[in-house]
Motif scaffolding. Structure first.
Motif, PDB file in Angstrom:
ATOM      1  N   HIS A 119       0.873  -1.169   0.000  1.00 29.60           N
ATOM      2  CA  HIS A 119       0.000   0.000   0.000  1.00 29.60           C
ATOM      3  C   HIS A 119       0.912   1.220   0.000  1.00 29.60           C
ATOM      4  O   HIS A 119       1.573   1.494   0.986  1.00 29.60           O
ATOM      5  N   MET A 120       0.998   1.888  -1.148  1.00 32.93           N
ATOM      6  CA  MET A 120       1.988   2.958  -1.287  1.00 32.93           C
ATOM      7  C   MET A 120       1.357   4.186  -1.914  1.00 32.93           C
ATOM      8  O   MET A 120       0.748   4.098  -2.969  1.00 32.93           O
ATOM      9  N   GLY A 121       1.478   5.314  -1.246  1.00 36.08           N
ATOM     10  CA  GLY A 121       0.960   6.556  -1.796  1.00 36.08           C
ATOM     11  C   GLY A 121       0.175   7.354  -0.766  1.00 36.08           C
ATOM     12  O   GLY A 121       0.178   7.032   0.418  1.00 36.08           O
ATOM     13  N   TRP A 122      -0.506   8.396  -1.260  1.00 38.85           N
ATOM     14  CA  TRP A 122      -1.256   9.301  -0.376  1.00 38.85           C
ATOM     15  C   TRP A 122      -2.671   8.797  -0.224  1.00 38.85           C
ATOM     16  O   TRP A 122      -3.393   8.659  -1.204  1.00 38.85           O
ATOM     17  N   ASN A 123      -3.066   8.523   1.007  1.00 36.49           N
ATOM     18  CA  ASN A 123      -4.415   8.051   1.237  1.00 36.49           C
ATOM     19  C   ASN A 123      -5.106   8.933   2.272  1.00 36.49           C
ATOM     20  O   ASN A 123      -4.455   9.560   3.106  1.00 36.49           O
ATOM     21  N   TYR A 142      -4.915  13.980   3.699  1.00 36.79           N
ATOM     22  CA  TYR A 142      -4.144  12.952   2.994  1.00 36.79           C
ATOM     23  C   TYR A 142      -2.769  12.808   3.644  1.00 36.79           C
ATOM     24  O   TYR A 142      -2.118  13.811   3.944  1.00 36.79           O
ATOM     25  N   ASP A 162      -8.663   3.773   4.180  1.00 40.47           N
ATOM     26  CA  ASP A 162      -9.343   2.703   3.471  1.00 40.47           C
ATOM     27  C   ASP A 162      -8.463   2.175   2.353  1.00 40.47           C
ATOM     28  O   ASP A 162      -8.106   2.908   1.427  1.00 40.47           O
ATOM     29  N   TYR A 163      -8.078   0.904   2.444  1.00 36.18           N
ATOM     30  CA  TYR A 163      -7.384   0.271   1.328  1.00 36.18           C
ATOM     31  C   TYR A 163      -7.950  -1.138   1.208  1.00 36.18           C
ATOM     32  O   TYR A 163      -7.457  -2.072   1.843  1.00 36.18           O
TER      33      TYR A 163
END
Lengths: 199, 270
Positions: A119-123, A142, A162-163
């Motif tokens: 899970h990589m990035g802006w969430n 974010y 949420d992923y």
């Protein structure tokens, strides 16, 4: 004085810069006495849980961290180490015993077709409980995540992301705080969140 | 929801940022720190720095500018170029990079990917693939693309290589479609869609962005996690702020400006 424990985090430059921007004084130390006597403690973590625990043990810091009574912030793997055990052990081995401060487990995010792991990035992070450190509307923003394992849900969860499923993003347990994302890499939102805990 | 990443790519050559067309004719565009600051303020989600001649010249990326960057940047950044060993990678990561990207050295020594993943965790390890399509052979990957005289293709096809690097421990893949690089004709969606179907790790599209619609197209047609571009950002044909507004208006998950930044701006104006 805030003490940053460098033992399981390879990249401390950005954390130190964030603290500088907040005009907080800090030191990097692996000395149990200095850690115990500081006002607040940060445990950043990057890498593998089993390797990280071995490093903490080798430096004799397991008990030091466990017995801290001041605000202690674990970041990313540093947050996961606060839990009882983690599935991130050597292949085929038993789960690795962690610091056992928070009574939950760390599990691998289950792969589902169409999703990317880690899970990589802006969430987006949303509040899921009350915190003494921030107002719900302030924390919603974010933040930058990089991880393949996640902490178990429980009353300690204060914010989630949420992923595919809800993943704990901020936890609080007694004097211990954990952030699954990297506040030091999350631009202004991350800096403001650090301010709410550390200033 | 996880947002789609917009990633400016800064090709570094002899301490400055350059950009070529079809991997040739490099043109100077500015200083590293100035551009890094500029893109952070514009709303870039991440930055990539490629020392484009390090591999071909047989030297490692220098680390002095990386530590300076780490002090200035509060968003993640990746460094590529000439990383041939765990020791090389360690220096770059210690200097403050969040990720390292390997390309040519991994083709020569595929086990390097395994060693890097074991040493730092796969989340730090990005593999860049420079891919070109030919009538005769289909999609093939190349190395030493920074120096035209040394550029050569490898035996494995792009897609075989893409699967192999994941098995070896790549945590992210940047697929640079050389046929479209620098042309501004749009991303190679056909190739990227095929790559996406073979990819369980984050996939970043690279090469060919010419306008905001190209980004919309690549995100909706191929489900890539991020899109990388250089020239259209460097020459300000497309501003990142405007691009993100456009993509958000078309209902793509995009990181908006933090409310703290909006508040700061209001304070400045007051």
């Amino acid at each position: 004085m805030i003490t940053i424990i460098p033992t399981v985090g390879s990249n401390l430059n950005s954390i130190c810069s964030a603290l500088d921007r907040l005009e907080l004084t800090w030191q990097i130390s692996e000395d149990p006495k200095e850690i115990t006597n500081s006002e607040k403690v940060i445990l950043p973590g990057v890498g593998h849980a089993e390797t990280a625990m071995a490093k903490l043990k080798a430096k004799g810091l397991e008990e030091t961290v466990r017995s801290l009574s001041q605000l202690t912030l674990g970041i990313c793997l540093g947050m996961q180490l606060l839990f009882e055990e983690s599935e991130e052990s050597d292949e085929g081995a038993m789960p690795v015993r962690c610091l056992s401060i928070i009574p939950g487990r760390v599990k691998e995010i289950a792969f589902k077709p169409g999703m990317s792991l880690p899970h990589m990035g802006w969430n987006q992070v949303k509040p899921a409980g009350n915190s003494a450190h921030w107002q719900a509307e302030d924390v919603e923003d974010y933040y930058y995540f990089v991880h393949g394992y996640y902490c178990e849900n429980g009353p300690w969860v204060k914010a989630v992301t949420d992923y595919v499923e809800a993943i704990p993003a901020i936890v609080e347990y007694k004097n211990f705080v954990g952030m699954q994302f990297h506040p030091e890499k999350s631009s202004t939102a991350g800096l403001e969140l650090l301010r709410s805990y550390l200033s | 929801m996880l947002s789609k990443r917009i990633i400016p790519c800064l090709d570094v050559k002899a301490g400055t940022v350059v950009k070529g067309v079809n991997f040739r004719q490099h043109r100077e565009v500015g200083g590293i720190l100035d551009l890094a600051r500029y893109y952070t303020e514009e709303g870039a989600d991440e930055l990539v720095f490629y020392d484009i001649t390090a591999s071909a010249e047989g030297r490692r990326v220098t680390t002095d500018w990386i530590s300076k960057l780490a002090k200035v940047l509060d968003i993640p950044f990746c460094v590529a170029g000439g990383i041939r060993s765990v020791e090389d990678a360690n220096e770059v990561l210690r200097a403050g990079a969040d990720k390292i990207s390997v390309n040519s050295p991994a083709i020569k020594d595929p086990d390097l990917i395994n060693r890097l993943a074991k040493a730092f965790g796969r989340q730090c390890v990005v593999v860049g693939i420079d891919s070109h399509w030919s009538e005769e052979h289909g999609y093939e990957s190349y190395r030493n693309t920074g120096i035209p005289e040394l550029m050569s293709k490898q035996e494995k096809s792009t897609f075989d290589w893409l699967v192999e690097v994941q098995e070896r421990g790549a945590g992210e893949i940047v697929l640079n479609c050389m046929g479209s690089d620098g042309t501004k004709d749009g991303y190679d969606c056909k190739q990227l869609a095929k790559a996406r179907s073979l990819c369980g790790v984050p996939l970043i599209a690279s090469g060919g962005a010419g306008c905001a619609e190209d980004f919309y197209e690549v995100f909706t047609k191929t489900q890539v996690d991020g899109a990388l571009a250089a020239s259209i950002f460097h020459n300000k044909t497309l501003r990142i702020g405007a691009l993100k507004k456009y993509l958000a208006s078309r209902n793509l998950p995009i990181r908006k400006e933090s409310k703290w930044e909006t508040k700061q701006l209001q304070t400045f104006k007051a």
